[in-house]
Enzyme design. Sequence first.
Site, PDB file in Angstrom:
ATOM      1  N   HIS A 142    -101.273 -73.582  93.420  1.00 14.76           N
ATOM      2  CA  HIS A 142    -100.413 -73.179  92.303  1.00 14.76           C
ATOM      3  C   HIS A 142     -99.538 -72.030  92.806  1.00 14.76           C
ATOM      4  CE1 HIS A 142     -99.508 -71.125  88.465  1.00 14.76           C
ATOM      5  NE2 HIS A 142     -99.756 -72.260  87.873  1.00 14.76           N
ATOM      6  N   ASP A 158    -109.257 -69.074  94.239  1.00 17.58           N
ATOM      7  CA  ASP A 158    -108.587 -69.222  92.944  1.00 17.58           C
ATOM      8  C   ASP A 158    -109.415 -70.216  92.142  1.00 17.58           C
ATOM      9  OD1 ASP A 158    -105.249 -70.372  91.926  1.00 17.58           O
ATOM     10  OD2 ASP A 158    -107.122 -70.141  90.820  1.00 17.58           O
ATOM     11  N   GLN A 192    -109.220 -73.411  87.907  1.00 15.12           N
ATOM     12  CA  GLN A 192    -109.503 -74.784  87.467  1.00 15.12           C
ATOM     13  C   GLN A 192    -110.922 -75.240  87.798  1.00 15.12           C
ATOM     14  OE1 GLN A 192    -107.522 -76.386  85.558  1.00 15.12           O
ATOM     15  NE2 GLN A 192    -105.614 -75.270  85.801  1.00 15.12           N
ATOM     16  N   LYS A 236    -108.506 -70.593  80.192  1.00 11.86           N
ATOM     17  CA  LYS A 236    -108.839 -71.922  80.723  1.00 11.86           C
ATOM     18  C   LYS A 236    -110.308 -72.235  80.571  1.00 11.86           C
ATOM     19  CE  LYS A 236    -105.103 -71.872  84.048  1.00 11.86           C
ATOM     20  NZ  LYS A 236    -104.126 -72.680  83.319  1.00 11.86           N
ATOM     21  N   CYS A 240     -96.191 -76.045  88.447  1.00 10.50           N
ATOM     22  CA  CYS A 240     -96.174 -74.839  89.302  1.00 10.50           C
ATOM     23  C   CYS A 240     -96.837 -75.115  90.645  1.00 10.50           C
ATOM     24  CB  CYS A 240     -96.860 -73.669  88.609  1.00 10.50           C
ATOM     25  SG  CYS A 240     -96.084 -73.166  87.103  1.00 10.50           S
TER      26      CYS A 240
HETATM   27  C1  LIG Z   1    -105.032 -73.249  90.102  1.00 10.03           C
HETATM   28  C2  LIG Z   1    -104.298 -72.249  89.226  1.00 10.03           C
HETATM   29  N1  LIG Z   1    -104.133 -70.988  89.681  1.00 10.03           N
HETATM   30  C3  LIG Z   1    -103.500 -70.054  88.927  1.00 10.03           C
HETATM   31  C4  LIG Z   1    -102.998 -70.367  87.675  1.00 10.03           C
HETATM   32  C5  LIG Z   1    -102.346 -69.271  86.832  1.00 10.03           C
HETATM   33  O1  LIG Z   1    -103.174 -69.021  85.719  1.00 10.03           O
HETATM   34  P1  LIG Z   1    -102.636 -68.006  84.587  1.00 10.03           P
HETATM   35  O2  LIG Z   1    -102.480 -66.678  85.250  1.00 10.03           O
HETATM   36  O3  LIG Z   1    -103.724 -68.005  83.536  1.00 10.03           O
HETATM   37  O4  LIG Z   1    -101.347 -68.598  84.102  1.00 10.03           O
HETATM   38  C6  LIG Z   1    -103.146 -71.665  87.173  1.00 10.03           C
HETATM   39  C7  LIG Z   1    -102.555 -72.010  85.825  1.00 10.03           C
HETATM   40  N2  LIG Z   1    -102.256 -73.386  85.700  1.00 10.03           N
HETATM   41  C8  LIG Z   1    -101.522 -73.882  84.710  1.00 10.03           C
HETATM   42  C9  LIG Z   1    -100.937 -73.251  83.668  1.00 10.03           C
HETATM   43  O5  LIG Z   1    -100.295 -74.228  82.925  1.00 10.03           O
HETATM   44  N3  LIG Z   1    -100.460 -75.446  83.503  1.00 10.03           N
HETATM   45  C10 LIG Z   1    -101.220 -75.264  84.607  1.00 10.03           C
HETATM   46  O6  LIG Z   1    -101.560 -76.153  85.390  1.00 10.03           O
HETATM   47  C11 LIG Z   1    -103.818 -72.625  87.955  1.00 10.03           C
HETATM   48  O7  LIG Z   1    -104.016 -73.867  87.504  1.00 10.03           O
END
Ligand SMILES: Cc1ncc(COP(=O)(O)O)c(CNc2co[nH]c2=O)c1O
Length: 393
Positions: free
Chosen positions: A117, A188, A191, A214, A351
């Site tokens: 990401h 990271d 997910q 999440k 992303c």
């Molecule tokens: C693997 C991964 N890393 C980092 C992030 C960033 O997370 P945040 O700081 O909470 O935004 C996401 C967010 N992924 C997604 C956010 O919206 N659709 C997605 O797939 C992610 O899926």
Amino acid sequence: MTDFAKDFPILSQKVYGKRLVYLDNAATTQKPDSVIDTMSDFYRTEYSNIHRGVHYLSEVSSEKYEEARKKVSDFIGARNPSEVTFTSGTTGSINQVARSLEPSLRGNEVLVTGVEHHSNIVPWQLAGAKVKAIPMDEDCKSLVDSMEITSRTKLIAIAHVSNVLGSVNEIREITEIAKDHDIPVLVDAAQSIQHLPIDVKEIGCDFLAFSGHKMYASTGVGVLYTSDRFSDIMPAIGGGGMIDKVTFEETTYLEPPLRFEAGTPDIAGAISIGAAIDHMQKIGMDKIQSHEHEVYSYARDKLLEMDNVTVYGNTKQMCGAVSFNLDNIHHYDTGLILDKMGVAVRTGHHCAQPLMRSLGIEGTVRASFALYNTKEDVDMLIEGINKVEMMYK
Ligand SMILES: Cc1ncc(COP(=O)(O)O)c(CNc2co[nH]c2=O)c1O
């Protein structure tokens, strides 16, 4: 609706007069009554600022906040709660590590996987590092044996699970190799935290990041695990609550966790993460994982059976998201039409533009699953895809 779904009030509503089939959990998950009630009760009866108050509410809030920290520490297998700090989310956590490690990263290299990401690419570039990807095979499996570690490799930063493909990276293998070269590893876990058992000591990482939203908790709050090996790194953010002595000439800092928690944190958000962990543990992580595995495998198998559907990624273990495209139909059009049928998916590059380039596409339709999804939800997705195809015949 399964018992699991009954705990999530938003799931009982209809969209366009149809049952909501929420399959956008990789973007964000919905919230159970227990988390919603915990947050509203906190604001109604216990809320104040933390750590430095001398009055009752401040002490209660501080206790609740530290209780949440302990729950997170136990949930991820940290050695002690001081290895756990609350941040604004995965992006905030990773940026903090990038800022703290910048002196060693600038002009050197950070090794990532090919499925990252942008939140695990851009912070390293902003820290002045060159980002290099571990080669992948055609199924987007990282070829760990082809990892190119040089004297300039100063950090390995890897997604546990791809937010696009649902592919699970072999993080233990990678941390073993990193250990042999004395290179720190950041995982990271945005997910994976909601789908897989996480034991930071067993994984062997030095940093681990995830977001509350999440894993059925509030948005704008997340966690950064920092192993005690790095307890003395410079804080990325300065301000109140993290200092020992401040003069105009210099400042000394507290030990973790407060060292890495400048300013007033999202107190209710942190407490919501504790409540979300309670919710998952009340159901049982094993039960969640076996239910999710059954629904997820059913979805992948159904999609793989469809003639005019291309499914992306395929590693030994898969969870969370599945990405696909209908042949000759733009992913955005597919998503729009599914939405009108009550099926909520996400479309686009998610992303993960470098991954899209590796796949030779500019976007996918992504269905992503959580503990409250069912095989009936999958059937609605497949029925929707069939209708989309009929519309384009
Ligand atoms: C693997 C991964 N890393 C980092 C992030 C960033 O997370 P945040 O700081 O909470 O935004 C996401 C967010 N992924 C997604 C956010 O919206 N659709 C997605 O797939 C992610 O899926």
